[in-house]
Motif scaffolding. Structure first.
Motif, PDB file in Angstrom:
ATOM      1  N   ASN A  96      33.406  50.726  20.014  1.00 55.41           N
ATOM      2  CA  ASN A  96      33.648  49.963  21.244  1.00 55.41           C
ATOM      3  C   ASN A  96      32.707  48.775  21.277  1.00 55.41           C
ATOM      4  O   ASN A  96      31.497  48.925  21.125  1.00 55.41           O
ATOM      5  CB  ASN A  96      33.393  50.843  22.469  1.00 55.41           C
ATOM      6  CG  ASN A  96      34.370  51.984  22.571  1.00 55.41           C
ATOM      7  OD1 ASN A  96      35.504  51.803  22.977  1.00 55.41           O
ATOM      8  ND2 ASN A  96      33.931  53.167  22.175  1.00 55.41           N
ATOM      9  N   VAL A  97      33.256  47.606  21.474  1.00 55.12           N
ATOM     10  CA  VAL A  97      32.438  46.408  21.626  1.00 55.12           C
ATOM     11  C   VAL A  97      31.984  46.324  23.076  1.00 55.12           C
ATOM     12  O   VAL A  97      32.804  46.196  23.981  1.00 55.12           O
ATOM     13  CB  VAL A  97      33.242  45.146  21.246  1.00 55.12           C
ATOM     14  CG1 VAL A  97      32.415  43.901  21.508  1.00 55.12           C
ATOM     15  CG2 VAL A  97      33.659  45.221  19.781  1.00 55.12           C
TER      16      VAL A  97
ATOM     17  N   ALA B 135      30.134  40.783  23.122  1.00 54.28           N
ATOM     18  CA  ALA B 135      30.127  39.931  21.939  1.00 54.28           C
ATOM     19  C   ALA B 135      30.303  38.498  22.395  1.00 54.28           C
ATOM     20  O   ALA B 135      30.952  38.229  23.400  1.00 54.28           O
ATOM     21  CB  ALA B 135      31.234  40.319  20.962  1.00 54.28           C
ATOM     22  N   SER B 136      29.723  37.594  21.633  1.00 48.98           N
ATOM     23  CA  SER B 136      29.787  36.200  22.035  1.00 48.98           C
ATOM     24  C   SER B 136      29.607  35.325  20.819  1.00 48.98           C
ATOM     25  O   SER B 136      28.874  35.679  19.892  1.00 48.98           O
ATOM     26  CB  SER B 136      28.695  35.912  23.073  1.00 48.98           C
ATOM     27  OG  SER B 136      28.735  34.575  23.473  1.00 48.98           O
TER      28      SER B 136
ATOM     29  N   SER C 154      33.825  34.920  24.263  1.00 48.33           N
ATOM     30  CA  SER C 154      32.999  36.064  24.648  1.00 48.33           C
ATOM     31  C   SER C 154      33.888  37.248  24.941  1.00 48.33           C
ATOM     32  O   SER C 154      35.006  37.098  25.427  1.00 48.33           O
ATOM     33  CB  SER C 154      32.160  35.753  25.888  1.00 48.33           C
ATOM     34  OG  SER C 154      31.170  34.811  25.622  1.00 48.33           O
TER      35      SER C 154
ATOM     36  N   PRO D 278      37.512  45.261  29.710  1.00 52.09           N
ATOM     37  CA  PRO D 278      36.959  44.335  28.734  1.00 52.09           C
ATOM     38  C   PRO D 278      38.072  43.453  28.174  1.00 52.09           C
ATOM     39  O   PRO D 278      39.204  43.887  28.005  1.00 52.09           O
ATOM     40  CB  PRO D 278      36.434  45.267  27.646  1.00 52.09           C
ATOM     41  CG  PRO D 278      37.340  46.465  27.698  1.00 52.09           C
ATOM     42  CD  PRO D 278      37.879  46.550  29.119  1.00 52.09           C
TER      43      PRO D 278
ATOM     44  N   ASN E 290      38.648  39.319  25.973  1.00 48.74           N
ATOM     45  CA  ASN E 290      38.037  38.121  25.401  1.00 48.74           C
ATOM     46  C   ASN E 290      38.419  36.900  26.223  1.00 48.74           C
ATOM     47  O   ASN E 290      39.583  36.747  26.626  1.00 48.74           O
ATOM     48  CB  ASN E 290      38.478  37.926  23.942  1.00 48.74           C
ATOM     49  CG  ASN E 290      37.814  38.940  23.008  1.00 48.74           C
ATOM     50  OD1 ASN E 290      37.089  39.820  23.466  1.00 48.74           O
ATOM     51  ND2 ASN E 290      38.076  38.826  21.725  1.00 48.74           N
TER      52      ASN E 290
ATOM     53  N   ARG F 247      43.826  41.714  30.511  1.00 50.48           N
ATOM     54  CA  ARG F 247      43.009  42.911  30.327  1.00 50.48           C
ATOM     55  C   ARG F 247      43.906  44.077  29.924  1.00 50.48           C
ATOM     56  O   ARG F 247      44.804  44.459  30.668  1.00 50.48           O
ATOM     57  CB  ARG F 247      42.269  43.249  31.613  1.00 50.48           C
ATOM     58  CG  ARG F 247      41.363  44.458  31.447  1.00 50.48           C
ATOM     59  CD  ARG F 247      40.628  44.807  32.718  1.00 50.48           C
ATOM     60  NE  ARG F 247      39.852  46.031  32.544  1.00 50.48           N
ATOM     61  CZ  ARG F 247      39.157  46.626  33.505  1.00 50.48           C
ATOM     62  NH1 ARG F 247      39.137  46.095  34.716  1.00 50.48           N
ATOM     63  NH2 ARG F 247      38.478  47.725  33.269  1.00 50.48           N
TER      64      ARG F 247
ATOM     65  N   TYR G 184      44.872  47.923  29.157  1.00 48.43           N
ATOM     66  CA  TYR G 184      44.535  49.268  29.626  1.00 48.43           C
ATOM     67  C   TYR G 184      43.724  49.209  30.919  1.00 48.43           C
ATOM     68  O   TYR G 184      42.607  49.730  31.013  1.00 48.43           O
ATOM     69  CB  TYR G 184      43.737  50.026  28.571  1.00 48.43           C
ATOM     70  CG  TYR G 184      44.226  49.812  27.156  1.00 48.43           C
ATOM     71  CD1 TYR G 184      43.368  49.424  26.154  1.00 48.43           C
ATOM     72  CD2 TYR G 184      45.571  49.997  26.836  1.00 48.43           C
ATOM     73  CE1 TYR G 184      43.820  49.233  24.862  1.00 48.43           C
ATOM     74  CE2 TYR G 184      46.033  49.796  25.552  1.00 48.43           C
ATOM     75  CZ  TYR G 184      45.148  49.413  24.558  1.00 48.43           C
ATOM     76  OH  TYR G 184      45.598  49.217  23.297  1.00 48.43           O
ATOM     77  N   SER G 185      44.226  48.517  31.905  1.00 49.26           N
ATOM     78  CA  SER G 185      43.487  48.459  33.160  1.00 49.26           C
ATOM     79  C   SER G 185      44.377  48.873  34.314  1.00 49.26           C
ATOM     80  O   SER G 185      45.600  48.783  34.245  1.00 49.26           O
ATOM     81  CB  SER G 185      42.959  47.048  33.404  1.00 49.26           C
ATOM     82  OG  SER G 185      44.025  46.180  33.715  1.00 49.26           O
ATOM     83  N   ASP G 186      43.749  49.319  35.344  1.00 49.44           N
ATOM     84  CA  ASP G 186      44.463  49.671  36.574  1.00 49.44           C
ATOM     85  C   ASP G 186      44.776  48.365  37.305  1.00 49.44           C
ATOM     86  O   ASP G 186      43.862  47.641  37.687  1.00 49.44           O
ATOM     87  CB  ASP G 186      43.567  50.569  37.431  1.00 49.44           C
ATOM     88  CG  ASP G 186      44.273  51.123  38.640  1.00 49.44           C
ATOM     89  OD1 ASP G 186      45.237  50.481  39.125  1.00 49.44           O
ATOM     90  OD2 ASP G 186      43.852  52.178  39.133  1.00 49.44           O
TER      91      ASP G 186
ATOM     92  N   VAL H  88      34.076  37.221  16.993  1.00 48.15           N
ATOM     93  CA  VAL H  88      34.166  38.164  18.095  1.00 48.15           C
ATOM     94  C   VAL H  88      35.433  38.964  17.864  1.00 48.15           C
ATOM     95  O   VAL H  88      36.526  38.424  17.865  1.00 48.15           O
ATOM     96  CB  VAL H  88      34.214  37.434  19.445  1.00 48.15           C
ATOM     97  CG1 VAL H  88      34.521  38.421  20.565  1.00 48.15           C
ATOM     98  CG2 VAL H  88      32.883  36.738  19.706  1.00 48.15           C
TER      99      VAL H  88
ATOM    100  N   SER I 282      38.681  52.485  29.961  1.00 51.22           N
ATOM    101  CA  SER I 282      38.528  51.764  31.224  1.00 51.22           C
ATOM    102  C   SER I 282      38.167  52.737  32.312  1.00 51.22           C
ATOM    103  O   SER I 282      38.493  53.921  32.242  1.00 51.22           O
ATOM    104  CB  SER I 282      39.818  51.022  31.594  1.00 51.22           C
ATOM    105  OG  SER I 282      40.805  51.944  32.009  1.00 51.22           O
TER     106      SER I 282
ATOM    107  N   ILE J 183      44.407  54.806  37.694  1.00 52.01           N
ATOM    108  CA  ILE J 183      44.857  55.026  36.323  1.00 52.01           C
ATOM    109  C   ILE J 183      43.661  54.859  35.396  1.00 52.01           C
ATOM    110  O   ILE J 183      42.923  53.881  35.510  1.00 52.01           O
ATOM    111  CB  ILE J 183      45.952  54.026  35.926  1.00 52.01           C
ATOM    112  CG1 ILE J 183      47.164  54.167  36.834  1.00 52.01           C
ATOM    113  CG2 ILE J 183      46.376  54.255  34.475  1.00 52.01           C
ATOM    114  CD1 ILE J 183      48.234  53.136  36.557  1.00 52.01           C
TER     115      ILE J 183
ATOM    116  N   TYR K 224      42.244  55.184  31.179  1.00 49.39           N
ATOM    117  CA  TYR K 224      42.687  55.151  29.787  1.00 49.39           C
ATOM    118  C   TYR K 224      41.563  55.667  28.888  1.00 49.39           C
ATOM    119  O   TYR K 224      40.389  55.328  29.079  1.00 49.39           O
ATOM    120  CB  TYR K 224      43.062  53.736  29.372  1.00 49.39           C
ATOM    121  CG  TYR K 224      44.259  53.191  30.082  1.00 49.39           C
ATOM    122  CD1 TYR K 224      44.135  52.536  31.314  1.00 49.39           C
ATOM    123  CD2 TYR K 224      45.538  53.341  29.537  1.00 49.39           C
ATOM    124  CE1 TYR K 224      45.241  52.041  31.973  1.00 49.39           C
ATOM    125  CE2 TYR K 224      46.646  52.842  30.204  1.00 49.39           C
ATOM    126  CZ  TYR K 224      46.495  52.199  31.410  1.00 49.39           C
ATOM    127  OH  TYR K 224      47.591  51.719  32.058  1.00 49.39           O
TER     128      TYR K 224
END
Lengths: 756, 329
Positions: free
Chosen positions: A365-366, A369-370, A400, A406, A408, A446, A448-450, B41, B96, B116, B118
């Motif tokens: 898992n990052v 990073a930048s 970044s 998370p 980029n 983003r 995998y986000s809610d 990156v 997440s 939700i 993940y």
């Protein structure tokens, strides 16, 4: 009667004012054209006698070659023995520190210059015994016959003319001096937190408030090229190899008109003057290795430089913390070429990369990073010795990985700038310029986000994909009216982001008045605007659409500079900054929940008032040191609520000292102490938070001690090798911030440095 | 203008061509270099995670009412709770977290979305019940006024100053007697290590591209139990009714606190003492021992944290924070 040995060395310093680059004068001449500014340069000239006593205990003859940095005030800023054996080298260095010069000048204005000098020691010859003279007769001094002889001139193949000192209100740090500052690890940027007006967020970390302005409001520039951040992750070194940096100027307010679009402070660095002789330097430390090499080509018309740093922390961590990855690296390259005596092309490229990651259940898992890269193409043209223009084009890419999201975020940028300098007379210098920048900003969706997560919704709102176009023109005039130097100026900027446009006019004025011998009075005043900014600078991340409007600051300061005895200077300054419509999420955070507010664009008004004391004797002297103290108060207002900034620290003090122990040993120490931040009561159980106070309790004060020890060996005529042991926070003191104990943030460094 | 004219006259064609050529070559080289460097990156190369949809539903007792062993018919008129900040912990790979809370009117409908998540692997599920912050998301049939009510400053004997985590109201009828109760609970409660069986592994097993839906059942009737172990407890309302000393028909928390635990102890039920860890109970408590001396203590400290039930019958480790915190402790 014994005849005192007064065998002495006759110092021969050959100072040739030739600039070996750009204007291709292979034959040294007293004055030459500066390749960068295109105006005449006169070398420094030594004042008074330069005799050096033959060192006690020495035998035979000796030759020492010194590299002497003569500052703009004529004093010796730094001196190193490029060659020579002990005890001659130590004696020469010690004597050279006390020398004074008429400084080098660029078009009449004093500038710093580095020169090479050769000192020839001749062993004393025995004087035949003579009967004592009769009382009352003869020369009672018993002076010996001098055995000094002339010395063989040594052609000096380079004179390094440094940039002009910082404009009134600014403070300059030279690399030679910074090398001696404990806790700076030889890095001019890291030494910034030792200057007055700079308030750290956390000890050892590279983000700070400057006279009340938050980190996101401080701009960083290298040769006029915007740099997105200064330091590598994990309390790492700066992203620019220190060997490329000649000096760093900090403008905590009232900065020159050529700097714009930042409403806090300006950190402006200048690269070293290109050199045609082949030289280089390197270092290897616990965590990283770095190197720099430069050489000339095409019969001195061109120079080429490459530099870089590589961290092997990843390899080390794989041994002690297998699941954690920490990696950083940077590169720099520069090529210059003199097309004609009046035309010079420069290509400057630099970039940096950082990564923090963690492996869990076999998946990396990052965490953060930048990276950023810059390519700057520059054309300097001299119309005449008094008129010069620079045209430059810059391209860049920033990216970044945003923690907590998370995803980029990226910025592909380009820009152009023009700078014109015209010395109308000995008393009037015109400067003007303009620039345009384009930032193409995008961010990944983003994964995998809610979709109901407010932080994700806020991020998408604050950082939409878009193009930002900014344009600005500026001008100022430097008037020298007897003892008074005044620089009025102004800039006009047009901002456009995502279709929203704003216009700003920033007047500036600075003055330096010589009121008495060694006493100057300095005033600065300026207005500065900036688009909304994130709490800390992150490449590829910028609040979009001018959401909430431009930030504005009104900056004023008044001070006195005094040259004291023993080559010591003292500066006393008072300042008053007002911030309007400011983005300062850190400063208005409410105890313990900064994470919840990271993506909120909360605006506030603010003010910062205070006084600064800066007393300095150059650290490169045999005994050098400085005292830096800031007394300040930083206040914020949100709505009708007025309270202390979350990072208000009334007292910030740094005391440093460096001592030449002889035999090329040098030691230094720095003590830092500052007030704790206000204790801010967290919101009561999800309620509307309790009102913040102008007189809250504070976290405990913090202090730390840094140490540095260096032993140098001279290898041959120009090469040297040093062993350096340095540590930030040897006391391992922990810091309490908003009720949480942090650290100890201690950075040890042991390694070798060398140059040729 | 004069300077410009001088510049144009002095610049030869050959010099201009050289300038342009060098600048163009350098630009092309630099652009190629920049392009080549664009990928340091890293992009997200992790395997596709599994997803876990957390929902919240009322228990049958909350939706239909329940009859206690002592003959009271209890109905629940209001059960509003602020919960969320769900996350996956332990040895699994969490992609997440849902770092926000949602204000839910549990009585309105079953299966309301909480968040939700993940991840991949065998994960420890964590979530919190606490007073809402200004960022709390509104659930079905929840108005901003409801949220403002929960954020209204207040305190009780257990939380000196805080908002409201759970707003529970209802009525109990036995014969001709009707009693109303309206209980406001303010602690910040952390739930973790949620699992169906005490000795079972982590409660969530996520595989790549898999999709799970787990429900958290809110059992309002938990405050009526005479034992912390839901499996063996009976529901009683007599202690509540008897606590209404002023006879106004409204049972308050303060009135419950006036009842010594010994007055309601009934041959094994409502056991007093210091609760640290109860092997027989369905809850796993962390932290310090909690003295239970009144019936109010029993309801507030022991029974309240048992309202949420993981997947209807499971349980979670409980940690309680008290007052003053911005959000869950």
């Amino acid at each position: 009667m014994l005849v005192a040995c007064s065998a002495c060395a006759l110092v021969v310093g050959l100072v040739l004012g030739a600039e070996s680059v750009a204007y291709a004068q292979s034959t040294p001449s007293p004055a030459a054209a500066d390749p960068i500014k295109g105006v005449p340069v006169m070398p420094p000239r030594q004042r008074g006698s330069a005799e050096v006593a033959y060192p006690a205990g020495a035998t035979g003859d000796g030759i020492v070659v010194l590299i002497v940095l003569v500052d703009a005030d004529g004093t010796v800023g730094d001196v190193n023995a490029a060659s020579g054996d002990e005890p001659f080298a130590g004696a020469a260095v010690a004597a050279a520190r006390a020398w004074t010069f008429d400084p080098a000048t660029r078009d009449g204005a004093p500038v710093a210059a580095r020169i090479k000098m050769e000192i020839v020691f001749h062993a004393p010859k025995p004087v035949p015994h003579e009967p004592a003279p009769a009382p009352g007769a003869g020369d009672p001094s018993g002076a010996s016959a001098s055995t000094g002889t002339g010395a063989v001139p040594v052609a000096v193949d380079e004179v390094d003319i440094r940039g002009l000192r910082a404009a009134p209100g600014g403070t300059s740090l030279g690399r030679a001096e910074v090398r001696q500052l404990p806790g700076a690890f030889g890095d001019p940027f890291r030494a910034l937190d030792a200057l007055p007006g700079v308030t750290p967020i956390v000890s050892g970390l590279p983000f700070f408030y400057v006279r009340g302005a938050p980190p996101g409001n401080v701009g960083y520039f290298l040769d006029g090229v915007r740099v997105p951040y200064l330091f590598h992750v994990g309390a790492g070194p700066s992203v620019i190899h220190p060997g490329m940096v000649e000096q760093v100027d900090l403008y905590p307010g009232g900065y020159p008109a050529r700097f714009g679009r930042y409403a806090g402070g300006i950190v402006s660095a200048e690269t070293t003057t290109p050199r045609t002789d082949t030289h280089g330097e390197g270092n290897i430390r616990l965590f990283d290795v770095g190197a720099l090499v430069e050489t000339g080509f095409a019969d001195g018309k061109g120079t080429a430089l490459v530099a870089g740093r590589y961290s092997y922390t990843a390899a080390l961590l794989s041994i002690i913390a297998k699941d954690t990855t920490l990696d950083y690296r940077d590169f720099e390259a520069r090529v210059t070429y003199d097309l004609t005596p009046d035309d010079k092309l420069t290509m400057l490229s630099f970039g940096a990369y950082d990564l923090v990651g963690q492996t869990a259940a076999g998946i990396e898992n990052v965490l953060f990073a930048s990276e950023f890269y810059r390519l700057d193409l520059r054309w300097d043209h001299r119309f005449s010795p008094r008129t010069h223009v620079r045209v430059a084009f810059t391209g860049g890419f920033d990216q970044s990985h945003i923690p907590g999201q998370p995803r980029n975020s990226r910025d592909t940028l380009g820009g152009a700038r023009v700078e014109l300098t015209h010395q109308a007379s000995d008393h009037v210098l015109f400067r003007a310029g303009g620039d345009a920048t384009l930032d193409h900003l995008t961010a990944d969706t983003r994964p995998y986000s809610d979709p109901d997560d407010p932080n994700t919704i806020r991020f998408n709102s604050l950082f939409p994909p878009r193009d930002d176009v900014n344009m600005g023109v500026w001008a100022d005039v430097k008037l020298v009216l007897g003892p008074w130097e005044v620089i009025p100026g102004a800039r006009f900027d047009v901002y456009n982001s995502g279709g929203t446009t704003a216009v700003a006019v920033d007047p500036r004025i600075a003055s330096r008045l010589h009121v008495a011998k060694d006493v100057h009075v300095i005033h600065t005043f300026g207005l500065a605007h900036q688009p909304p900014s994130f709490l800390i600078p992150i490449p590829g991340l910028a609040i979009g659409n001018l959401k909430g409007g431009l930030q504005e600051s009104i900056q004023s300061s008044a001070g006195v500079e005094i040259d004291l005895p023993e080559q010591t200077t003292a500066t006393f300054t008072v300042f008053d900054n007002i911030f309007l419509n400011m983005s300062d999420t850190l400063g208005v955070s409410q105890g313990g929940d900064v994470g919840d507010q990271v993506f909120k664009d909360q605006r506030s008004q603010g003010s910062a008032i205070g006084g600064e004391v800066y007393i300095k004797r150059k650290l490169t002297k045999r005994l050098g040191g400085y005292l830096s103290y800031t007394l300040s108060r930083s206040v914020r207002t949100v709505g009708t609520e007025r309270f202390l900034s979350a990072f208000d620290r009334p007292h910030v003090a740094n005391v440093a000292a460096a001592y030449d122990l002889g035999k090329l040993w040098r030691a230094g120490t720095r003590f830092t102490i500052y007030s704790g931040t206000p204790v801010i009561a967290p919101g009561g159980g999800g309620l509307i938070p309790p009102p913040r106070s102008l007189s809250p309790d504070r976290d405990p004060l913090f202090y730390r001690l840094d140490l540095r020890l260096e032993k140098r060996w001279n290898l041959g005529k120009t090469a040297w090798l040093s062993f350096v042991a340095e540590m930030l926070n040897v006391t391992l003191h922990k810091e309490v911030l908003q009720g949480q104990t942090i650290g100890p943030v201690s950075i040890p460094s042991v390694g070798l440095e060398g140059a040729f | 203008m004069r300077l410009v004219r001088r510049f144009i006259r002095r610049t030869s064609t050959r010099r201009t061509v050289a300038l342009v050529a060098i600048a163009g070559a350098a630009t092309a080289l630099g652009a190629a270099g920049l392009t080549a460097l664009d990928a340091c990156v890293p992009a997200d190369t992790r395997p596709v995670p599994g997803s876990l949809l957390l929902t919240v539903s009322p228990s049958p007792a909350v939706t239909q009412g329940v009859t206690t062993v002592d003959g009271w018919n209890v109905t629940f008129e209001r059960l509003v709770v602020n919960m969320g900040q769900a996350s996956l912990g332990g040895s699994c790979n969490s992609y997440s977290e849902a770092d926000y809370t949602r204000v839910l009117d549990v009585t309105s409908q079953p299966g309301q979305k909480l968040s939700i998540l993940y991840g991949i692997g065998q994960c420890d599920l964590r979530f919190r019940v606490a007073p809402p912050t200004v960022d709390a998301v509104l659930g079905e049939n929840v108005s901003q006024a409801d949220v403002d009510t929960l954020r209204t400053p207040g305190g009780d004997a257990y939380v000196p100053l805080g908002g409201i985590s759970i707003d529970l109201a209802g009525a109990a009828v036995r014969g001709a007697v009707t009693k109303h109760f309206h209980l406001l609970f303010r602690p910040r409660v952390r739930y973790g290590n949620c699992r169906l069986e005490e000795d079972a592994g982590p409660g969530v097993d996520l595989v790549s591209s898999g999709a799970l839906t787990y429900d958290i059942r809110m059992e309002g009737e938990a405050v009526l139990r005479d034992d912390v172990d839901a499996a063996t407890a009976s529901l009683r309302f007599d202690p509540f009714a008897n606590a209404d000393k002023d006879g106004d028909g409204n049972v308050t928390l303060d009135e419950l606190r006036q009842v010594p635990i010994g007055d309601v102890r009934d041959g094994g039920a409502f056991e007093a003492g210091t609760y640290v860890f109860d092997d027989d109970a369905g809850i796993f408590r962390q932290g310090r021992a909690i003295p239970i001396t009144t019936f109010g203590d029993y309801v507030y400290e022991l029974l309240l944290p048992t309202l949420p039930r993981f997947r209807d019958t499971g349980n979670c480790t409980v940690g309680i924070g008290r007052g003053g915190g911005g959000g869950p402790g």
